[in-house]
Design a protein around this motif. Structure first.
Motif, PDB file in Angstrom:
ATOM      1  N   TRP A 196      -0.626  -2.093  -6.757  1.00  0.00           N
ATOM      2  CA  TRP A 196       0.648  -2.005  -6.041  1.00  0.00           C
ATOM      3  C   TRP A 196       1.845  -1.947  -6.984  1.00  0.00           C
ATOM      4  O   TRP A 196       2.837  -1.279  -6.700  1.00  0.00           O
ATOM      5  CB  TRP A 196       0.790  -3.150  -5.046  1.00  0.00           C
ATOM      6  CG  TRP A 196       1.071  -4.515  -5.608  1.00  0.00           C
ATOM      7  CD1 TRP A 196       0.159  -5.493  -5.881  1.00  0.00           C
ATOM      8  CD2 TRP A 196       2.354  -5.065  -5.934  1.00  0.00           C
ATOM      9  NE1 TRP A 196       0.788  -6.618  -6.370  1.00  0.00           N
ATOM     10  CE2 TRP A 196       2.141  -6.383  -6.401  1.00  0.00           C
ATOM     11  CE3 TRP A 196       3.659  -4.584  -5.885  1.00  0.00           C
ATOM     12  CZ2 TRP A 196       3.178  -7.214  -6.823  1.00  0.00           C
ATOM     13  CZ3 TRP A 196       4.707  -5.409  -6.298  1.00  0.00           C
ATOM     14  CH2 TRP A 196       4.460  -6.705  -6.754  1.00  0.00           C
TER      15      TRP A 196
ATOM     16  N   GLY B 160      -3.628  -1.505  -0.834  1.00  0.00           N
ATOM     17  CA  GLY B 160      -3.389  -1.457  -2.265  1.00  0.00           C
ATOM     18  C   GLY B 160      -4.049  -2.599  -3.011  1.00  0.00           C
ATOM     19  O   GLY B 160      -4.350  -3.652  -2.449  1.00  0.00           O
TER      20      GLY B 160
ATOM     21  N   THR C 249       0.836  -1.198   0.000  1.00  0.00           N
ATOM     22  CA  THR C 249       0.000   0.000   0.000  1.00  0.00           C
ATOM     23  C   THR C 249       0.867   1.243   0.000  1.00  0.00           C
ATOM     24  O   THR C 249       1.724   1.415   0.869  1.00  0.00           O
ATOM     25  CB  THR C 249      -0.902   0.025   1.249  1.00  0.00           C
ATOM     26  OG1 THR C 249      -1.636  -1.201   1.347  1.00  0.00           O
ATOM     27  CG2 THR C 249      -1.880   1.192   1.194  1.00  0.00           C
ATOM     28  N   CYS C 250       0.648   2.115  -0.968  1.00  0.00           N
ATOM     29  CA  CYS C 250       1.378   3.368  -1.037  1.00  0.00           C
ATOM     30  C   CYS C 250       0.848   4.324   0.027  1.00  0.00           C
ATOM     31  O   CYS C 250      -0.376   4.509   0.160  1.00  0.00           O
ATOM     32  CB  CYS C 250       1.223   3.986  -2.420  1.00  0.00           C
ATOM     33  SG  CYS C 250       1.998   5.602  -2.600  1.00  0.00           S
TER      34      CYS C 250
ATOM     35  N   GLY D  28      -4.391   2.441  -5.494  1.00  0.00           N
ATOM     36  CA  GLY D  28      -3.912   2.009  -6.790  1.00  0.00           C
ATOM     37  C   GLY D  28      -3.306   0.618  -6.780  1.00  0.00           C
ATOM     38  O   GLY D  28      -3.069   0.022  -5.727  1.00  0.00           O
TER      39      GLY D  28
ATOM     40  N   GLU E 174       2.085  -0.569 -10.026  1.00  0.00           N
ATOM     41  CA  GLU E 174       2.238   0.782 -10.566  1.00  0.00           C
ATOM     42  C   GLU E 174       2.749   1.741  -9.495  1.00  0.00           C
ATOM     43  O   GLU E 174       3.626   2.576  -9.756  1.00  0.00           O
ATOM     44  CB  GLU E 174       0.901   1.268 -11.115  1.00  0.00           C
ATOM     45  CG  GLU E 174       0.395   0.465 -12.301  1.00  0.00           C
ATOM     46  CD  GLU E 174      -0.985   0.908 -12.745  1.00  0.00           C
ATOM     47  OE1 GLU E 174      -1.524   1.869 -12.133  1.00  0.00           O
ATOM     48  OE2 GLU E 174      -1.519   0.308 -13.693  1.00  0.00           O
ATOM     49  N   ARG E 175       2.198   1.620  -8.298  1.00  0.00           N
ATOM     50  CA  ARG E 175       2.607   2.525  -7.220  1.00  0.00           C
ATOM     51  C   ARG E 175       4.072   2.294  -6.830  1.00  0.00           C
ATOM     52  O   ARG E 175       4.813   3.239  -6.567  1.00  0.00           O
ATOM     53  CB  ARG E 175       1.699   2.332  -6.014  1.00  0.00           C
ATOM     54  CG  ARG E 175       0.258   2.785  -6.227  1.00  0.00           C
ATOM     55  CD  ARG E 175       0.205   4.286  -6.463  1.00  0.00           C
ATOM     56  NE  ARG E 175      -1.153   4.792  -6.361  1.00  0.00           N
ATOM     57  CZ  ARG E 175      -1.946   5.032  -7.399  1.00  0.00           C
ATOM     58  NH1 ARG E 175      -1.498   4.797  -8.632  1.00  0.00           N
ATOM     59  NH2 ARG E 175      -3.161   5.503  -7.221  1.00  0.00           N
TER      60      ARG E 175
ATOM     61  N   ASP F 261       0.827   7.448   0.045  1.00  0.00           N
ATOM     62  CA  ASP F 261       0.051   8.529  -0.566  1.00  0.00           C
ATOM     63  C   ASP F 261      -1.396   8.104  -0.780  1.00  0.00           C
ATOM     64  O   ASP F 261      -2.331   8.909  -0.596  1.00  0.00           O
ATOM     65  CB  ASP F 261       0.672   8.936  -1.901  1.00  0.00           C
ATOM     66  CG  ASP F 261       2.013   9.633  -1.733  1.00  0.00           C
ATOM     67  OD1 ASP F 261       2.337  10.037  -0.606  1.00  0.00           O
ATOM     68  OD2 ASP F 261       2.743   9.761  -2.738  1.00  0.00           O
ATOM     69  N   ASP F 262      -1.607   6.850  -1.183  1.00  0.00           N
ATOM     70  CA  ASP F 262      -2.974   6.348  -1.347  1.00  0.00           C
ATOM     71  C   ASP F 262      -3.696   6.299  -0.009  1.00  0.00           C
ATOM     72  O   ASP F 262      -4.886   6.629   0.083  1.00  0.00           O
ATOM     73  CB  ASP F 262      -2.957   4.951  -1.968  1.00  0.00           C
ATOM     74  CG  ASP F 262      -2.830   4.983  -3.483  1.00  0.00           C
ATOM     75  OD1 ASP F 262      -3.072   6.042  -4.085  1.00  0.00           O
ATOM     76  OD2 ASP F 262      -2.481   3.940  -4.059  1.00  0.00           O
TER      77      ASP F 262
END
Length: 266
Positions: free
Chosen positions: A251, A188, A157-158, A249, A253-254, A160-161
């Motif tokens: 995971w 994520g 999990t990012c 998003g 890509e993040r 920022d997300d």
């Protein structure tokens, strides 16, 4: 206003009331915790002081102030034995001091302020602080081979997300005059093992001229830790998307975007 130690110290609940009075927030989001999972096995009193007693006091103070509280929690409240992603309705069964202290913190917030939101997340990575992605890049800069556990799974999990999701939930509160339900999962998209995450991190780094190493899969039994890691930390985030219109998003890509940023900064 930025407030930190010693003016605000979760190990000293007496510091909380003066700060809340001076800041006068519309909402409190408590994303702080003692997250040294192995360390806590030897210092449970400190873990419960920060992860349980401080949220309890924050819940009491926010109730008195007539404002909502959002408590960020963890996948470690589960035992990791499920064969599917955990939903909010699944029973908790923490196996570590960290998990137990965070669960007690959840319960304290629920009991202390009816206007609450508990959000469980997992495997958080970020360009800031200490986290798995930064650790892998650091190890790859010093080693040719890295062994990483391949039989423990979760949702990277990012950060920022997670922040954007919490803000989305906060934005719903005024119109709803509360939160649709008190407990949600937010993690994520996509499932990964630590080995898969590490491999993706270093492949993305190599493409950008950053540190790289051979990643070798090992079992959790081959890599024992003081605190037992859940074999399955996957969280089902459908309810969060349904009620707040937000989904974290993918995971992969993040993580690629995060690695790009970190390599450019190095």
């Amino acid at each position: 206003m930025l407030v930190g130690r010693p003016d605000l110290d979760l190990e000293n609940p007496a510091t909380l009331a003066p700060v809340l009075k001076s800041v006068a927030p519309d909402m409190v989001i408590n994303a702080a915790a003692h997250t040294g999972v192995d360390q806590q096995e030897n210092e449970s009193e400190r873990a419960f002081r920060i992860n349980a007693e401080a949220p309890a006091e924050l819940a009491r103070l926010t109730r008195l102030a007539g404002i909502p509280i959002v408590q960020v929690s963890t996948d470690y409240v589960f035992d990791g034995r499920s064969n599917r992603p955990y939903a909010e309705t699944d029973g908790a069964n923490p196996q570590t001091v960290y998990g137990r202290s965070k669960l007690v913190g959840e319960e304290a917030v629920r009991a202390g302020n009816p206007d609450h939101l508990v959000v469980r997340t997992a495997w958080v990575v970020s360009r800031h602080g200490r986290n798995f992605v930064k650790t892998m890049l650091s190890l790859a800069a010093a080693r040719e081979r890295i062994q990483v556990v391949a039989d423990q799974f979760g949702n990277p999990t990012c950060a920022d997300d997670l922040a954007d999701g919490l803000l989305a939930a906060a934005g719903v509160w005024p119109s709803q005059k509360g939160f649709p339900q008190g407990l949600y999962h937010l993690a994520g998209q996509g499932r990964a093992s630590w080995f898969e995450l590490a491999s993706h991190v270093l492949a993305a780094s190599a493409l950008r001229g950053g540190p790289s190493a051979v990643v070798e899969p090992v079992s959790g039994e081959q890599w024992p830790t003081k605190a037992v890691r859940p074999a399955n930390s996957e969280l089902n985030s459908d309810a969060f998307q349904r009620d707040f219109g937000f989904r974290a998003g993918d995971w992969r890509e993040r993580v690629e975007a995060l690695v790009k940023t970190l390599v450019q900064q190095s």
